[in-house]
Structure formats: C-alpha cells, structure tokens
Design a protein around this motif. Structure first.
Motif, short mmCIF file in Angstrom:
data_model
loop_
_atom_site.label_atom_id
_atom_site.label_comp_id
_atom_site.label_asym_id
_atom_site.label_seq_id
_atom_site.Cartn_x
_atom_site.Cartn_y
_atom_site.Cartn_z
N GLY A 148 -65.69 36.85 -61.80
CA GLY A 148 -64.95 36.21 -62.89
C GLY A 148 -65.46 36.55 -64.29
O GLY A 148 -64.73 37.14 -65.10
N PRO A 149 -66.70 36.20 -64.63
CA PRO A 149 -67.20 36.47 -65.98
C PRO A 149 -67.21 37.96 -66.33
O PRO A 149 -66.89 38.34 -67.47
N ALA A 150 -67.54 38.81 -65.36
CA ALA A 150 -67.64 40.25 -65.63
C ALA A 150 -66.27 40.84 -65.95
O ALA A 150 -66.11 41.62 -66.90
N VAL A 151 -65.26 40.47 -65.16
CA VAL A 151 -63.92 41.01 -65.38
C VAL A 151 -63.34 40.50 -66.70
O VAL A 151 -62.75 41.27 -67.47
N ARG A 152 -63.55 39.24 -66.99
CA ARG A 152 -63.01 38.69 -68.24
C ARG A 152 -63.73 39.28 -69.46
O ARG A 152 -63.10 39.51 -70.49
N ARG A 153 -65.02 39.51 -69.34
CA ARG A 153 -65.74 40.16 -70.43
C ARG A 153 -65.22 41.59 -70.64
O ARG A 153 -65.05 42.04 -71.78
N ALA A 154 -64.94 42.27 -69.54
CA ALA A 154 -64.41 43.64 -69.64
C ALA A 154 -63.04 43.66 -70.30
O ALA A 154 -62.76 44.50 -71.16
N LEU A 155 -62.17 42.73 -69.92
CA LEU A 155 -60.84 42.67 -70.51
C LEU A 155 -60.92 42.28 -71.99
O LEU A 155 -60.16 42.79 -72.82
N GLY A 156 -61.86 41.38 -72.30
CA GLY A 156 -62.05 41.00 -73.70
C GLY A 156 -62.52 42.17 -74.54
O GLY A 156 -62.05 42.38 -75.67
N SER A 157 -63.46 42.95 -74.00
CA SER A 157 -63.93 44.14 -74.72
C SER A 157 -62.81 45.13 -74.91
O SER A 157 -62.66 45.74 -75.99
N GLY A 158 -62.00 45.31 -73.86
CA GLY A 158 -60.88 46.24 -73.97
C GLY A 158 -59.88 45.81 -75.03
O GLY A 158 -59.42 46.63 -75.82
N ALA A 159 -59.56 44.52 -75.06
CA ALA A 159 -58.60 44.02 -76.05
C ALA A 159 -59.16 44.16 -77.47
O ALA A 159 -58.44 44.56 -78.39
N ALA A 160 -60.44 43.82 -77.65
CA ALA A 160 -61.05 43.91 -78.98
C ALA A 160 -61.08 45.35 -79.48
O ALA A 160 -60.77 45.61 -80.65
N LEU A 161 -61.44 46.27 -78.61
CA LEU A 161 -61.60 47.66 -79.04
C LEU A 161 -60.29 48.44 -79.05
O LEU A 161 -60.18 49.45 -79.76
N MET A 162 -59.30 47.99 -78.30
CA MET A 162 -58.00 48.65 -78.38
C MET A 162 -57.40 48.47 -79.77
O MET A 162 -56.60 49.29 -80.22
N ALA A 163 -57.81 47.41 -80.47
CA ALA A 163 -57.33 47.22 -81.85
C ALA A 163 -57.74 48.40 -82.73
O ALA A 163 -57.01 48.78 -83.65
N SER A 164 -58.90 49.00 -82.45
CA SER A 164 -59.34 50.17 -83.22
C SER A 164 -58.51 51.39 -82.86
O SER A 164 -58.21 52.23 -83.72
N GLU A 165 -58.13 51.51 -81.60
CA GLU A 165 -57.23 52.60 -81.20
C GLU A 165 -55.89 52.46 -81.89
O GLU A 165 -55.32 53.44 -82.40
#
Length: 298
Positions: A148-165
């Motif tokens: 749970g925490p690992a997957v949600r942290r990964a999705l959060g990182s992806g969402a945060a950094l996709m903003a830069s893309e």
C-alpha cells in the motif's frame, strides 16, 4: 536512487529537469514509468531488481491503469498458492518493460513480462503506448512486503513529476509558436505583429510561468520529503494538465493549416497533453483531493 543502491544520489529536482526535457521533445521513452514510478515503489525493497534498474539492465512498470490517481483504489489481483491471477487494463510502460510490479495481497511481486498476456491498446498518444495485462496463474517473486504505502508513494511521485513533463511540453508549444509567428506573413504583415495574437501569446506565457512555479514546488517538496508534498502535487497536476492541453491547442491553431498536418509535430504534443490529462488522476480529481486536504470540502 541512493548511491548505495547503485544510483547517482539525485533527487526529484533532477528527475523533474529530465522530465521537462523529455516533455519538450515528446520523447517515447519509459523514463516516467520505469525510472520514476517503478523505481520509487522499490526504494524500500532489498531486492536486487532496484540495482538492475539503476544500471539500466532492466526496465520495469507498475501494474496499475494509467488513469489511477495516488489516492484511488488499486486494481485487484488474486494471490493463491503463490500464483497471481487477474487483468489490469491500460497499463503504461509495460510494452517497453521486461518486468512488471504487481500489488497482490499485502505485497508487491515482480513478474517477468514474458509470462504475461500483453494486449496493446489503440492509443491517442502514440508516444506512450498502453496495454492490457492478463495474469493467468503466473508466479512472481516477492520484492516488497507492504504494498500500500509503496505503491501510493510511487503514484504520488509520478503525478508530481509528470507536471514537469507537461511543463516542458507547454514550453515547446509556446516557443515554437512564437518562432513561427515571427516569420509567417499574411496580408502583407508578419503574423506576430497582430495585437490579438500578441495577447494570446502573452497570456500563454504567463500561464507557462505559473505552471513552472507549481511544477518546481512539487518537485522540491518531493525531494525534501516535505509534508506539503501531497498539496503541491495536486496543485501542480490540476494546473499543468490543463496548461499542457491549452498550450498544445494554441500551437495547433496558431500554426494554421500547417499545424493540422501529420508532417508537423504539433499533433503529437496535443495527443500527449490530452492523454496525460487523464493520467495519474484527472485535474478534477486532484482539485477535489486538494479541497479535502486544505479543508474546503468537495
């Protein structure tokens, strides 16, 4: 990726810079899905897979639909007798990957993509292909006990950094359109000299600069482990998803007939922007999440 695990010790700030350049070129590479999302999911794992990802020996993808927001329900995969069974639709990065990270039960399992049934989808965005994945009683190796925490942290990182893309995409659209309007003539005048077009480009420039502030703050909070990261992520995603689409639409329209052709790359940017608007949570979902985080209700 920490240096003691084979990485360079860079943070979300550096990853954001890379994604900005990849967005600027609409590059068809699995950096976001493998080097950011899948890698982040494995940061607490003692599996050698993390070192293999750092060395570029393997490419991984996280088994969630590409539309999954960080706070959304995760797909159900059944675990029985050490074997995984289930179907996950619209997974990004799995076509380029050789290992799939699957959350099942309470853990995360690494599954060889060659053991899966991968069915490519017809996608609007030709630079980031999606595929449906079917696990038919395949075996996987446990790489993380607490999914749970690992997957949600990964999705959060992806969402945060996709903003830069998305920011990089919007910058390309703005800069390319400005350059075109400086040389294209109509009615005996350079198009960039018309006041109405100047206003549109000035507004877009202001929007892009606002998007840069949001994306950089999201990356900074991720890098620092700041508690404000969830708020910053929802702000950046909600704003930059709409920004990228608006910038790409302006690029297509202000290039005139040229922008409508397949020979000009503007359509690739519009398709990437439209697809990313649905990825890792829609702007509406992030706004609702943001409202709840800051006590505004939904």
């Amino acid at each position: 990726m920490p240096e003691d695990r084979g990485g360079q010790g860079a943070s979300a700030r550096e990853a954001a810079l890379v994604l900005g350049e990849l967005g600027r070129t609409a590059a068809p590479v699995p950096f976001l899905t493998s080097s950011v999302i899948a890698t982040t999911a494995l940061l607490d794992s003692d599996s050698t897979l993390l070192e293999q990802l750092a060395a570029g020996e393997r490419v991984a993808a996280l088994a969630v639909p590409w539309s999954t927001a960080p706070d959304a329900e995760l797909p159900a995969v059944r675990l029985a007798g050490g074997r995984l069974t289930g179907t996950i639709t619209s997974v990004a990065g799995v076509i380029e990957a050789d290992v799939l990270l699957v959350a099942a039960g309470s853990g995360v399992y690494a599954v060889d993509v060659s053991a899966l049934i991968v069915t490519p989808r017809v996608c609007l965005d030709m630079t980031r292909q999606l595929a449906d994945v079917t696990l038919d009683g395949v075996s996987g190796s446990l790489v993380l006990a607490d999914a749970g925490p690992a997957v949600r942290r990964a999705l959060g990182s992806g969402a945060a950094l996709m903003a830069s893309e998305q920011l990089g995409l919007a910058r390309w659209c703005l800069e390319t359109t400005v350059a075109y309007l400086k040389v294209r003539t109509q009615f005996g005048r350079v198009l960039g000299g018309f006041q109405a077009l100047k206003h549109r480009l000035a507004d877009l420039y202001a929007d892009v600069e606002s998007g840069a502030a949001a994306a950089r703050y999201a990356a900074a909070t991720m890098a620092a482990g700041d508690p404000d990261a969830t708020v910053a992520t929802s702000i950046a995603q909600a704003y930059n998803s709409d920004l990228a689409v608006h910038a790409a639409e302006e690029a297509v329209q202000l290039h005139g007939g040229t922008g409508m052709t397949w020979e000009h790359p503007a359509h690739l940017y519009l398709k990437r922007a439209k697809a990313d608007r649905l990825a890792l949570g829609t702007p509406g979902r992030h706004r609702a999440h943001l409202g709840a985080l800051v006590g505004l209700g939904v």
